[in-house]
Design a protein around this motif. Structure first.
Motif, PDB file in Angstrom:
ATOM      1  N   VAL A   1      27.883   2.049  20.837  1.00 21.00           N
ATOM      2  CA  VAL A   1      29.098   1.669  20.111  1.00 21.00           C
ATOM      3  C   VAL A   1      28.762   0.688  18.998  1.00 21.00           C
ATOM      4  CG1 VAL A   1      31.279   0.410  20.336  1.00 21.00           C
ATOM      5  CG2 VAL A   1      30.685   2.165  21.997  1.00 21.00           C
ATOM      6  N   ALA A   2      27.900  -0.270  19.294  1.00 19.93           N
ATOM      7  CA  ALA A   2      27.502  -1.249  18.273  1.00 19.93           C
ATOM      8  C   ALA A   2      26.745  -0.572  17.140  1.00 19.93           C
ATOM      9  CB  ALA A   2      26.649  -2.347  18.900  1.00 19.93           C
ATOM     10  N   ALA A   3      25.884   0.387  17.464  1.00 14.89           N
ATOM     11  CA  ALA A   3      25.131   1.101  16.426  1.00 14.89           C
ATOM     12  C   ALA A   3      26.063   1.950  15.581  1.00 14.89           C
ATOM     13  CB  ALA A   3      24.051   1.977  17.070  1.00 14.89           C
ATOM     14  N   ALA A   4      27.048   2.581  16.211  1.00 14.31           N
ATOM     15  CA  ALA A   4      27.998   3.412  15.464  1.00 14.31           C
ATOM     16  C   ALA A   4      28.868   2.552  14.552  1.00 14.31           C
ATOM     17  CB  ALA A   4      28.862   4.215  16.427  1.00 14.31           C
ATOM     18  N   ALA A   5      29.159   1.340  14.974  1.00 13.07           N
ATOM     19  CA  ALA A   5      30.000   0.458  14.165  1.00 13.07           C
ATOM     20  C   ALA A   5      29.267  -0.043  12.928  1.00 13.07           C
ATOM     21  CB  ALA A   5      30.474  -0.722  15.002  1.00 13.07           C
ATOM     22  N   THR A   6      27.950  -0.090  12.973  1.00 14.71           N
ATOM     23  CA  THR A   6      27.199  -0.601  11.826  1.00 14.71           C
ATOM     24  C   THR A   6      26.764   0.502  10.860  1.00 14.71           C
ATOM     25  OG1 THR A   6      25.120  -0.467  13.059  1.00 14.71           O
ATOM     26  CG2 THR A   6      26.315  -2.568  13.133  1.00 14.71           C
ATOM     27  N   GLU A   7      26.923   1.775  11.264  1.00 14.89           N
ATOM     28  CA  GLU A   7      26.537   2.866  10.366  1.00 14.89           C
ATOM     29  C   GLU A   7      27.554   2.996   9.250  1.00 14.89           C
ATOM     30  OE1 GLU A   7      26.023   6.514  12.467  1.00 14.89           O
ATOM     31  OE2 GLU A   7      24.482   5.701  13.773  1.00 14.89           O
TER      32      GLU A   7
END
Length: 119
Positions: free
Chosen positions: A74-80
């Motif tokens: 979720v954190a990685a998807a939020a920063t993309e």
């Protein structure tokens, strides 16, 4: 394992008593327990019917790892960066193109010629 922290009433105000079976399993994962000792502990847990505690610890660690993986995703998807949506071009209107072609062919139009006779 016992962990203590000082507080208002002294050095042992806060005391944490860990499940020794869970502590043994954690120490085994950290390679802090010899194989022979660990085998004897597991055998004894099976004899007294407490091996379920080890299974429960493993289930908890597995659930915790899955939750951490989901949180990381979720954190990685939020920063993309999100690509902007492409707005498609409007469909071609053949009638409009024909009118524009005729106007170009006629050249500039004199407005006063189309107003009719003067009164």
């Amino acid at each position: 394992m016992i962990q203590t922290k000082p507080g208002p009433s002294g050095e042992f105000h806060y005391v944490l008593l860990l499940n020794p079976n869970a502590a043994m399993e954690w120490m085994r994962g950290q390679k802090k327990v010899q194989d022979a000792i660990y085998s004897r502990v597991i055998d004894r847990l099976m004899e007294v019917g407490a091996y379920g505690e080890i299974e429960a610890v493993h289930d908890y660690w597995k659930a915790q790892a899955e939750a951490n993986a989901i949180a990381a995703a979720v954190a990685a998807a939020a920063t993309e960066p999100v690509a902007p949506k492409q707005i498609p071009a409007p469909p071609a209107n053949p009638d409009m193109e024909l009118k524009m072609t005729r106007r170009r062919a006629l050249g500039p139009v004199c407005l006063h010629a189309h107003l009719g006779p003067e009164t």
